[in-house]
Design a protein around this motif. Structure first.
Motif, PDB file in Angstrom:
ATOM      1  N   ASP A   1       0.806  -1.222   0.000  1.00  0.00           N
ATOM      2  CA  ASP A   1       0.000   0.000   0.000  1.00  0.00           C
ATOM      3  C   ASP A   1       0.833   1.263   0.000  1.00  0.00           C
ATOM      4  N   ARG A   2       2.133   1.139   0.192  1.00  0.00           N
ATOM      5  CA  ARG A   2       2.957   2.330   0.410  1.00  0.00           C
ATOM      6  C   ARG A   2       3.336   3.006  -0.897  1.00  0.00           C
ATOM      7  N   ARG A   3       2.639   4.078  -1.190  1.00  0.00           N
ATOM      8  CA  ARG A   3       2.950   4.988  -2.289  1.00  0.00           C
ATOM      9  C   ARG A   3       2.173   6.269  -2.008  1.00  0.00           C
ATOM     10  N   PRO A   4       2.601   7.392  -2.531  1.00  0.00           N
ATOM     11  CA  PRO A   4       1.862   8.636  -2.281  1.00  0.00           C
ATOM     12  C   PRO A   4       0.383   8.467  -2.611  1.00  0.00           C
ATOM     13  N   THR A   5      -0.462   8.967  -1.684  1.00  0.00           N
ATOM     14  CA  THR A   5      -1.885   8.635  -1.704  1.00  0.00           C
ATOM     15  C   THR A   5      -2.770   9.869  -1.629  1.00  0.00           C
TER      16      THR A   5
END
Length: 462
Positions: free
Chosen positions: A57-61
């Motif tokens: 899930d880790r990416r700019p959101t």
């Protein structure tokens, strides 16, 4: 992370159907409408699973919650970022024709074979035992983004916010949180007042990020302001920061000028219809601007104007005030709250629509039918064809018909959406208008009938 393998010849649809059946069998509130299931929600088990999988899930959101317009704002925001050069993951719900729509890479739904592969990654995992359909699909979306190497993601909340699966996303990844207009909805789950519902939705503000608040009632804004302050976030209220002027508006869309703190945009064109879509456009532009401001490219300047214009001009929202046919004029809108009904009626008033109008109404159980009818302005002498949406969650047509009669409307029942469309078209005549409203299940069935589309329904997955 592994790559998605190519499909075997002629096997992709069969594999997709098998995977979708496995997911559907997991049930959950979305499938049953049982509020008791929703009250068991939590995100801790999702967070644990994400950690065990190396945080796909880790990416700019950009995270989007709200009662009305969140799907449109999510889709437009992703389109702007993609047009500006981002490699994007977009997670939305519900879908219209296929579950694959919920997971889009660079604006394109994942393929049947990719969907099947992703499902196989989560369904046999002992850690996902007991997970719902929505939880599994959200996890699949994050895996898809990791496999594809996406550098941005836009997440649409499924329901509420605080305990929604999407809120398990790493808070440190959250660059922008967006709250669209809030209305009384799912009151048995979220609370029976606007402030209580606003608190559930504003709980996606989990980090000191930028927060974009659409135009909405003050009682909701007050809650959002308090939550933003508590989280150390910076609040941007569209009403306070933006000036919007619609220069042309018709059934083909609208042209507008928009002034934001970053730039004045002139002559923005969009195929989306209605004043509420103008507000959604402003909200999405502000979300994309603030997301872009967190990137290295922001040192050169704000999000490129050409990217904004291209994204708005080319992005359509099927099933949201969609003109699907001209003879008779047929408009579809998947609306399920009183606010959405009022927005639909407001859009109608601003357009040239035949005075002879026939409604097709297919609604889910548990909705505030009287308030929705009030919002639509359905009453004395109005012709309404009542049909059950193709789902076990459909409202009882007898109850809907009785409610309409009590208001002085003239209802008739139809067995399904295609027959309802035929009956309504005959009543309206070529010079009249057919207005198809209610559940997205109703709208999807109408699109499939009128456009000759096939989707999950044809595979026995609805």
């Amino acid at each position: 992370m592994a790559t998605i393998p190519p499909p075997a010849p002629d096997a992709s649809l069969a594999a997709y159907a098998e995977a979708a059946r496995g997911l559907l069998a997991r049930g959950g509130f979305e499938r049953t409408g049982n509020a008791a299931e929703a009250k068991k929600w939590d995100v801790a088990h999702i967070e644990g699973w994400l950690e065990s999988r190396g945080h796909p899930d880790r990416r700019p959101t950009v995270h989007v919650a709200g009662s009305k317009g969140k799907g449109t704002v999510s889709t437009l925001t992703e389109a702007i970022l993609r047009a500006a050069g981002a490699h994007t993951l977009l997670l939305t719900s519900p879908d219209l024709h296929t579950a694959r729509e919920r997971i889009a890479i660079d604006g394109v739904p994942v393929s049947p074979e990719a969907f099947a592969w992703l499902a196989h990654e989560v369904l046999p995992d002992p850690a996902t035992a007991g997970w719902s359909y929505f939880e599994l699909l959200t996890a699949m979306g994050w895996l898809a983004g990791a496999v594809a190497g996406c550098d941005w993601q836009v997440l649409e909340v499924g329901l509420g916010g605080r305990l929604d699966t999407t809120n398990a996303v790493d808070p440190a990844s959250k660059r922008v949180a967006v709250i669209t207009p809030i209305d009384l909805e799912h009151t048995e789950i979220l609370g029976d007042t606007i402030p209580l519902i606003a608190a559930e939705k504003a709980a996606i503000i989990t980090a000191p990020c930028a927060v974009i608040a659409s135009p909405m009632r003050e009682s909701a804004l007050a809650v959002i302001r308090a939550r933003a302050t508590e989280a150390g976030a910076t609040l941007h209220e569209v009403t306070e920061e933006c000036a919007l002027r619609v220069t042309t508006s018709n059934l083909d869309g609208q042209t507008l000028d928009l002034k934001t703190p970053k730039r004045t945009y002139r002559g923005l064109k969009s195929p989306l219809v209605g004043p509420h879509q103008s507000e959604n456009i402003a909200t999405a532009v502000r979300a994309a601007e603030e997301a872009w401001a967190t990137t290295e490219a922001a040192e050169i300047g704000p999000v490129p104007e050409a990217a904004v214009k291209r994204a708005l001009e080319t992005t359509r929202m099927p099933g949201r005030f969609e003109v699907i046919r001209r003879t008779p004029l047929t408009i579809l809108d998947g609306l399920h709250t009183p606010l959405a009904a009022r927005r639909f009626a407001e859009a109608l008033r601003g357009l040239v629509i035949p005075s002879r109008r026939v409604w097709v109404l297919g609604i889910l159980s548990g909705k505030d039918l009287p308030a929705i009818l009030d919002g639509l302005g359905i009453g004395e002498g109005d012709d309404v064809v009542v049909t059950p949406p193709p789902t076990p969650r459909a409202a009882d047509p007898l109850v809907v018909t009785r409610t309409l009669r009590e208001r002085g409307a003239i209802p008739q029942r139809s067995t399904d959406v295609p027959h309802a469309l035929e009956a309504a078209s005959a009543l309206a005549g070529d010079r009249g208008a057919v207005l198809v409203v209610g559940s997205l299940y109703t709208v999807a069935a109408a699109r499939e009938h009128l456009l000759g589309l096939t989707g999950d329904h044809a595979l026995g997955l609805r």
